[in-house]
Design a protein around this motif. Sequence first.
Motif, mmCIF file in Angstrom:
data_model
loop_
_atom_site.group_PDB
_atom_site.id
_atom_site.type_symbol
_atom_site.label_atom_id
_atom_site.label_comp_id
_atom_site.label_asym_id
_atom_site.label_seq_id
_atom_site.Cartn_x
_atom_site.Cartn_y
_atom_site.Cartn_z
ATOM 1 N N ARG A 77 1.200 3.502 16.217
ATOM 2 C CA ARG A 77 0.110 2.522 16.337
ATOM 3 C C ARG A 77 -0.958 2.750 15.269
ATOM 4 N NH1 ARG A 77 2.187 3.539 21.227
ATOM 5 N NH2 ARG A 77 2.688 1.779 22.593
ATOM 6 N N GLN A 78 -1.184 4.012 14.918
ATOM 7 C CA GLN A 78 -2.134 4.302 13.844
ATOM 8 C C GLN A 78 -1.582 3.895 12.485
ATOM 9 O OE1 GLN A 78 -3.150 8.447 14.093
ATOM 10 N NE2 GLN A 78 -4.190 8.240 16.074
ATOM 11 N N ILE A 79 -0.283 4.077 12.294
ATOM 12 C CA ILE A 79 0.344 3.724 11.023
ATOM 13 C C ILE A 79 0.237 2.224 10.759
ATOM 14 C CG2 ILE A 79 2.550 3.627 9.795
ATOM 15 C CD1 ILE A 79 1.295 6.390 9.886
ATOM 16 N N VAL A 80 0.367 1.414 11.808
ATOM 17 C CA VAL A 80 0.302 -0.042 11.661
ATOM 18 C C VAL A 80 -1.002 -0.477 11.009
ATOM 19 C CG1 VAL A 80 0.042 -2.178 12.971
ATOM 20 C CG2 VAL A 80 1.916 -0.641 13.498
ATOM 21 N N SER A 81 -2.105 0.184 11.338
ATOM 22 C CA SER A 81 -3.427 -0.237 10.859
ATOM 23 C C SER A 81 -3.927 0.553 9.661
ATOM 24 C CB SER A 81 -4.453 -0.106 12.005
ATOM 25 O OG SER A 81 -4.085 -0.899 13.107
ATOM 26 N N LYS A 82 -3.134 1.470 9.145
ATOM 27 C CA LYS A 82 -3.621 2.356 8.089
ATOM 28 C C LYS A 82 -4.053 1.594 6.843
ATOM 29 C CE LYS A 82 -2.488 6.694 5.776
ATOM 30 N NZ LYS A 82 -1.482 7.781 5.634
ATOM 31 N N TRP A 83 -3.350 0.520 6.513
ATOM 32 C CA TRP A 83 -3.700 -0.237 5.304
ATOM 33 C C TRP A 83 -5.099 -0.835 5.399
ATOM 34 C CZ3 TRP A 83 -4.928 -5.408 5.607
ATOM 35 C CH2 TRP A 83 -4.524 -6.102 6.758
ATOM 36 N N ARG A 84 -5.556 -1.122 6.618
ATOM 37 C CA ARG A 84 -6.854 -1.774 6.812
ATOM 38 C C ARG A 84 -8.016 -0.850 6.487
ATOM 39 N NH1 ARG A 84 -6.690 -5.137 12.398
ATOM 40 N NH2 ARG A 84 -8.716 -5.783 11.528
ATOM 41 N N THR A 85 -7.803 0.450 6.576
ATOM 42 C CA THR A 85 -8.877 1.405 6.302
ATOM 43 C C THR A 85 -8.761 2.024 4.905
ATOM 44 O OG1 THR A 85 -7.597 3.200 7.325
ATOM 45 C CG2 THR A 85 -9.131 1.969 8.743
ATOM 46 N N ARG A 122 0.843 -1.213 0.000
ATOM 47 C CA ARG A 122 0.000 0.000 0.000
ATOM 48 C C ARG A 122 0.870 1.251 0.000
ATOM 49 N NH1 ARG A 122 -1.483 4.333 2.358
ATOM 50 N NH2 ARG A 122 0.219 4.029 3.829
ATOM 51 N N SER A 123 1.913 1.237 0.823
ATOM 52 C CA SER A 123 2.788 2.391 0.929
ATOM 53 C C SER A 123 3.595 2.593 -0.354
ATOM 54 C CB SER A 123 3.730 2.226 2.123
ATOM 55 O OG SER A 123 4.461 3.401 2.355
ATOM 56 N N LYS A 171 2.587 1.831 -3.312
ATOM 57 C CA LYS A 171 1.639 2.406 -4.279
ATOM 58 C C LYS A 171 1.435 3.896 -4.000
ATOM 59 C CE LYS A 171 -3.187 2.088 -5.860
ATOM 60 N NZ LYS A 171 -3.572 3.459 -5.446
ATOM 61 N N SER A 172 1.386 4.285 -2.726
ATOM 62 C CA SER A 172 1.104 5.677 -2.367
ATOM 63 C C SER A 172 2.202 6.635 -2.821
ATOM 64 C CB SER A 172 0.905 5.804 -0.850
ATOM 65 O OG SER A 172 2.139 5.660 -0.155
ATOM 66 N N VAL A 173 3.435 6.115 -3.000
ATOM 67 C CA VAL A 173 4.527 6.971 -3.474
ATOM 68 C C VAL A 173 4.823 6.740 -4.958
ATOM 69 C CG1 VAL A 173 5.575 7.170 -1.202
ATOM 70 C CG2 VAL A 173 6.291 5.304 -2.714
ATOM 71 N N GLY A 174 3.929 6.015 -5.651
ATOM 72 C CA GLY A 174 4.062 5.814 -7.078
ATOM 73 C C GLY A 174 5.090 4.781 -7.492
ATOM 74 N N GLN A 175 5.498 3.937 -6.563
ATOM 75 C CA GLN A 175 6.511 2.935 -6.875
ATOM 76 C C GLN A 175 5.930 1.746 -7.641
ATOM 77 O OE1 GLN A 175 9.664 3.558 -6.328
ATOM 78 N NE2 GLN A 175 10.374 1.647 -7.217
ATOM 79 N N ILE A 176 4.672 1.394 -7.330
ATOM 80 C CA ILE A 176 4.011 0.298 -8.021
ATOM 81 C C ILE A 176 2.583 0.710 -8.374
ATOM 82 C CG2 ILE A 176 5.358 -1.469 -6.804
ATOM 83 C CD1 ILE A 176 2.817 -2.034 -5.121
ATOM 84 N N SER A 177 1.967 -0.073 -9.274
ATOM 85 C CA SER A 177 0.568 0.129 -9.627
ATOM 86 C C SER A 177 -0.219 -1.118 -9.249
ATOM 87 C CB SER A 177 0.431 0.398 -11.126
ATOM 88 O OG SER A 177 -0.921 0.311 -11.537
ATOM 89 N N PHE A 178 -1.410 -0.932 -8.730
ATOM 90 C CA PHE A 178 -2.247 -2.072 -8.363
ATOM 91 C C PHE A 178 -2.896 -2.717 -9.579
ATOM 92 C CE2 PHE A 178 -3.257 -1.691 -3.542
ATOM 93 C CZ PHE A 178 -1.901 -1.838 -3.280
#
Length: 313
Positions: free
Chosen positions: A260-268, A160-161, A163-170
Amino acid sequence: MVVLLTYMRSGSTFTGDVIQNNPDVFYVFEPLHSIERFRKGKMNLMFLNEGLQRRVPSVSQKTLENFLTCNMRGIDVYTLGQRHMHNSIDTRDYDNCRNRKPGILGTLDCLPVLERHCVRAPVSCVKTIRFNMTDMRYLMNKHKNIKIIHLIRDPRATLRSQKSVGQISFDSLDIHAENFCQRVKRDLDVSSEIKPFYPQRILTVRYEDLAERPFETTEHIYRFLGLNLTTSIRDYVQNITSGSGNICRRNSLCTNKNSRQIVSKWRTSLLYSHVAVIDKICEPLYKMMGYLPANEHNLRNLSVPMYTTRNTR
């Protein structure tokens, strides 16, 4: 001598900051960045002591070794001039010197600054996302005091991260997930194979453990490195894991966040369809590292953990 071996967007800047803020550590951020770039172009690198003599693929191990042993004059001039030199406390003075004195003559004039920072430190550490566990055998065999911290993060968060910096495409998520998880698992397999030959010299750390239990995990890392966890380091860890204080560098490498918030960010933020693809492909890695697959019912329920409780190993 320490190698922090990890992968892009796996919490390595955060982990590296925890290590480099100890005054006994000389820390280098991504020393293989220029070498990877020139390898893709199949170009030679220039060395202060050898000129244009060595091809790029053969020099990665030597570059790490030279930084770890403070042999700065054996490092290629492109690496000595790369922008990442500003991302470490210990290489920043040298980088500022080079900005005042550009060119090869300026590099030669500023190298003593870099050498002094390295020589005075009991521990030298390099952080890299551009190396692998197989190639570490050479350095481990040659130097009996090299240790490895192998940092791993949940593939769902890492991808997810990226993708967020443009390194990969989903659009090709399955390919990226397979390449990434196979790479990490391959490093873990090699690590498991060689650990008996290098007792107490390889530590596997899960990023989630550092984010959720920062003091306990930092203490474990420091004990592994033989470093003293001082009150000032504890205060620093508190600041960068709670998002308090004003130490953010205001860029994508900022570590002053609520861990702790960063750990779960992908889930939301990830669609369940994307999570399901990663879960299926990365299952062998999950089993090794204690990550748990999600389903449509528990993905957004942050009270349900997505990894088992485990210690660093």
